[in-house]
Design a protein around this motif. Structure first.
Motif, PDB file in Angstrom:
ATOM      1  N   PHE A 184       0.831  -1.200   0.000  1.00 39.69           N
ATOM      2  CA  PHE A 184       0.000   0.000   0.000  1.00 39.69           C
ATOM      3  C   PHE A 184       0.870   1.256   0.000  1.00 39.69           C
ATOM      4  CE2 PHE A 184      -3.250   2.976   1.380  1.00 39.69           C
ATOM      5  CZ  PHE A 184      -4.402   2.461   0.797  1.00 39.69           C
ATOM      6  N   SER A 185       1.951   1.234   0.781  1.00 38.47           N
ATOM      7  CA  SER A 185       2.870   2.376   0.805  1.00 38.47           C
ATOM      8  C   SER A 185       3.519   2.589  -0.557  1.00 38.47           C
ATOM      9  CB  SER A 185       3.956   2.155   1.863  1.00 38.47           C
ATOM     10  OG  SER A 185       3.413   2.200   3.167  1.00 38.47           O
ATOM     11  N   ASP A 186       3.905   1.494  -1.192  1.00 37.87           N
ATOM     12  CA  ASP A 186       4.507   1.576  -2.524  1.00 37.87           C
ATOM     13  C   ASP A 186       3.514   2.167  -3.517  1.00 37.87           C
ATOM     14  OD1 ASP A 186       6.342   1.243  -4.562  1.00 37.87           O
ATOM     15  OD2 ASP A 186       5.780  -0.838  -4.946  1.00 37.87           O
ATOM     16  N   ALA A 187       2.248   1.771  -3.393  1.00 43.05           N
ATOM     17  CA  ALA A 187       1.216   2.293  -4.285  1.00 43.05           C
ATOM     18  C   ALA A 187       1.031   3.800  -4.101  1.00 43.05           C
ATOM     19  CB  ALA A 187      -0.101   1.562  -4.035  1.00 43.05           C
ATOM     20  N   LEU A 188       1.082   4.262  -2.859  1.00 38.76           N
ATOM     21  CA  LEU A 188       0.965   5.702  -2.590  1.00 38.76           C
ATOM     22  C   LEU A 188       2.118   6.482  -3.212  1.00 38.76           C
ATOM     23  CD1 LEU A 188      -0.216   5.867   1.134  1.00 38.76           C
ATOM     24  CD2 LEU A 188      -1.458   6.716  -0.864  1.00 38.76           C
ATOM     25  N   ASP A 189       3.340   5.973  -3.023  1.00 36.24           N
ATOM     26  CA  ASP A 189       4.511   6.627  -3.614  1.00 36.24           C
ATOM     27  C   ASP A 189       4.389   6.690  -5.131  1.00 36.24           C
ATOM     28  OD1 ASP A 189       5.637   6.938  -1.114  1.00 36.24           O
ATOM     29  OD2 ASP A 189       6.917   5.163  -1.262  1.00 36.24           O
ATOM     30  N   SER A 190       3.904   5.607  -5.709  1.00 40.30           N
ATOM     31  CA  SER A 190       3.797   5.516  -7.161  1.00 40.30           C
ATOM     32  C   SER A 190       2.770   6.496  -7.713  1.00 40.30           C
ATOM     33  CB  SER A 190       3.423   4.082  -7.550  1.00 40.30           C
ATOM     34  OG  SER A 190       3.379   3.942  -8.946  1.00 40.30           O
ATOM     35  N   ILE A 191       1.612   6.610  -7.062  1.00 38.46           N
ATOM     36  CA  ILE A 191       0.575   7.500  -7.579  1.00 38.46           C
ATOM     37  C   ILE A 191       0.988   8.962  -7.422  1.00 38.46           C
ATOM     38  CG2 ILE A 191      -0.815   7.674  -5.454  1.00 38.46           C
ATOM     39  CD1 ILE A 191      -2.199   7.350  -9.043  1.00 38.46           C
ATOM     40  N   LEU A 192       1.735   9.286  -6.366  1.00 35.65           N
ATOM     41  CA  LEU A 192       2.236  10.656  -6.211  1.00 35.65           C
ATOM     42  C   LEU A 192       3.255  10.982  -7.291  1.00 35.65           C
ATOM     43  CD1 LEU A 192       2.575  10.963  -2.329  1.00 35.65           C
ATOM     44  CD2 LEU A 192       1.009  12.238  -3.814  1.00 35.65           C
ATOM     45  N   ASN A 193       4.097  10.022  -7.624  1.00 31.62           N
ATOM     46  CA  ASN A 193       5.076  10.210  -8.694  1.00 31.62           C
ATOM     47  C   ASN A 193       4.362  10.420 -10.032  1.00 31.62           C
ATOM     48  OD1 ASN A 193       7.897  10.129  -9.695  1.00 31.62           O
ATOM     49  ND2 ASN A 193       7.190   8.279 -10.735  1.00 31.62           N
ATOM     50  N   THR A 194       3.304   9.649 -10.249  1.00 29.73           N
ATOM     51  CA  THR A 194       2.503   9.802 -11.462  1.00 29.73           C
ATOM     52  C   THR A 194       1.891  11.197 -11.531  1.00 29.73           C
ATOM     53  OG1 THR A 194       1.960   7.468 -11.714  1.00 29.73           O
ATOM     54  CG2 THR A 194       0.361   9.031 -12.583  1.00 29.73           C
ATOM     55  N   TYR A 195       1.344  11.644 -10.415  1.00 32.04           N
ATOM     56  CA  TYR A 195       0.727  12.978 -10.374  1.00 32.04           C
ATOM     57  C   TYR A 195       1.736  14.066 -10.707  1.00 32.04           C
ATOM     58  CZ  TYR A 195      -1.209  17.261  -8.393  1.00 32.04           C
ATOM     59  OH  TYR A 195      -1.631  18.551  -8.216  1.00 32.04           O
ATOM     60  N   ASN A 196       2.931  13.958 -10.157  1.00 29.68           N
ATOM     61  CA  ASN A 196       3.957  14.979 -10.369  1.00 29.68           C
ATOM     62  C   ASN A 196       4.458  15.028 -11.813  1.00 29.68           C
ATOM     63  OD1 ASN A 196       3.943  15.893  -7.701  1.00 29.68           O
ATOM     64  ND2 ASN A 196       5.385  14.303  -7.050  1.00 29.68           N
TER      65      ASN A 196
END
Length: 307
Positions: free
Chosen positions: A185-197
């Motif tokens: 779940f933590s990895d997924a959060l990091d990934s979606i924030l990277n996508t947003y940026n």
């Protein structure tokens, strides 16, 4: 210039009811941040005490064509094939085979099987079914193009709701038993924030290419030029993971009740301090999808055989 309305977007949504007949979906407020909105729990459905596992992978594999080709593109290709002498049925078979070849061609390695793309395909369907948003870009066609070796977001969709233009960015994470849920779940959060940026530069790479139809290209252009107003970005993250908890297979009710309790527990036990909405206010607009699968590797193997 084409002016799209909410009804025009809704007409573009694919029909995926037969797939969701095989998926249990629970939409509600779970004990996780942001806790002022609904998130999603999902699982493979049961008929009596039998999991509809085979039906699920069959329905999912049948939708690969929808993921790769818009309905307009599908009709265009089919029309050309029929003109060359194929029957309607053989033209459909040809397109399906071509779509699955594209799907297989995008595998990064044999080690991950097909599980990552399976998660992305599920994400595509959940965004259309639950968020009523259509693809702005089609990742698979970009990823399999020889001129484009990378593509960041797993999904970029679009909808119009109450007069507002909404861009939905999605990420799919699929994990086998070697990962713990909280880490996933933590990895997924990091990934979606990277996508947003990075998503604006991603969209910019593919405007004016053969990955968007004319109307979606116009929307993408307006978004990049800041003339798409009003606009809002939303996030979706689906975590498909290997669940190990036991469930009581007494009847359909007890099975669904046990699975829904497991999903609630997964959400509740995640450390909310790791969801820093103050630092990343865009997380106030995220929708999570938690999808437990028992023996995920075996399921991915079944899916791989069908394609």
């Amino acid at each position: 210039m084409v002016i799209l309305e909410e009804k025009d977007i809704l007409k573009r949504l694919i029909k995926n009811d037969s797939l969701f007949n095989m998926i249990g979906v629970v939409v509600k407020q779970y004990d996780i941040l942001p806790n002022n909105k609904e998130h999603i729990g999902a699982y493979i459905e049961y008929q009596d005490i039998q999991e509809l596992r085979d039906g699920f992978v069959e329905e999912l594999s049948d939708t690969i064509v929808d993921w790769i080709y818009s309905s307009e593109k599908y009709k265009e290709i089919k029309k050309k094939l029929v003109k060359t002498g194929k029957s309607e049925a053989s033209a459909s078979q040809h397109i399906s085979r071509k779509a699955k070849n594209k799907f297989r061609a995008n595998k990064n390695s044999e080690n991950i099987l097909i599980q990552g793309q399976m998660g992305e395909l599920l994400l595509y369907h959940f965004i259309q079914k639950c968020m009523k948003a259509v693809p702005l870009l089609r990742k698979m066609n970009i990823a399999t193009s020889p001129d484009h070796e990378r593509f960041g977001a797993d999904a970029i969709h679009f909808k119009i709701e109450n007069g507002k233009n909404i861009i939905i960015l999605g990420e799919a994470k699929t994990y086998t038993s070697k990962y713990k849920f909280n880490e996933a779940f933590s990895d997924a959060l990091d990934s979606i924030l990277n996508t947003y940026n990075k998503h604006r530069s991603e969209v910019g790479l593919y405007v004016h290419e053969d990955f968007l139809d004319d109307e979606m290209n116009e929307i993408a252009e307006k978004y990049l030029n800041n003339t798409l107003k009003p606009v809002e970005i939303q996030l979706v993250s689906i975590v498909t993971y290997n669940e190990l908890s036991n469930i009581n297979k007494i009847d359909e009710y007890s099975i669904r009740n046990d699975i829904e309790k497991i999903i609630e527990e997964r959400y509740r036990n995640y450390d909310n301090t790791k969801i820093d909405i103050i630092k990343n206010p865009i997380l106030s607009r995220i929708t999570y999808i938690v999808f437990p699968v028992w023996d995920l590797k075996e399921l991915a193997g079944k899916f791989q055989k069908l394609i």
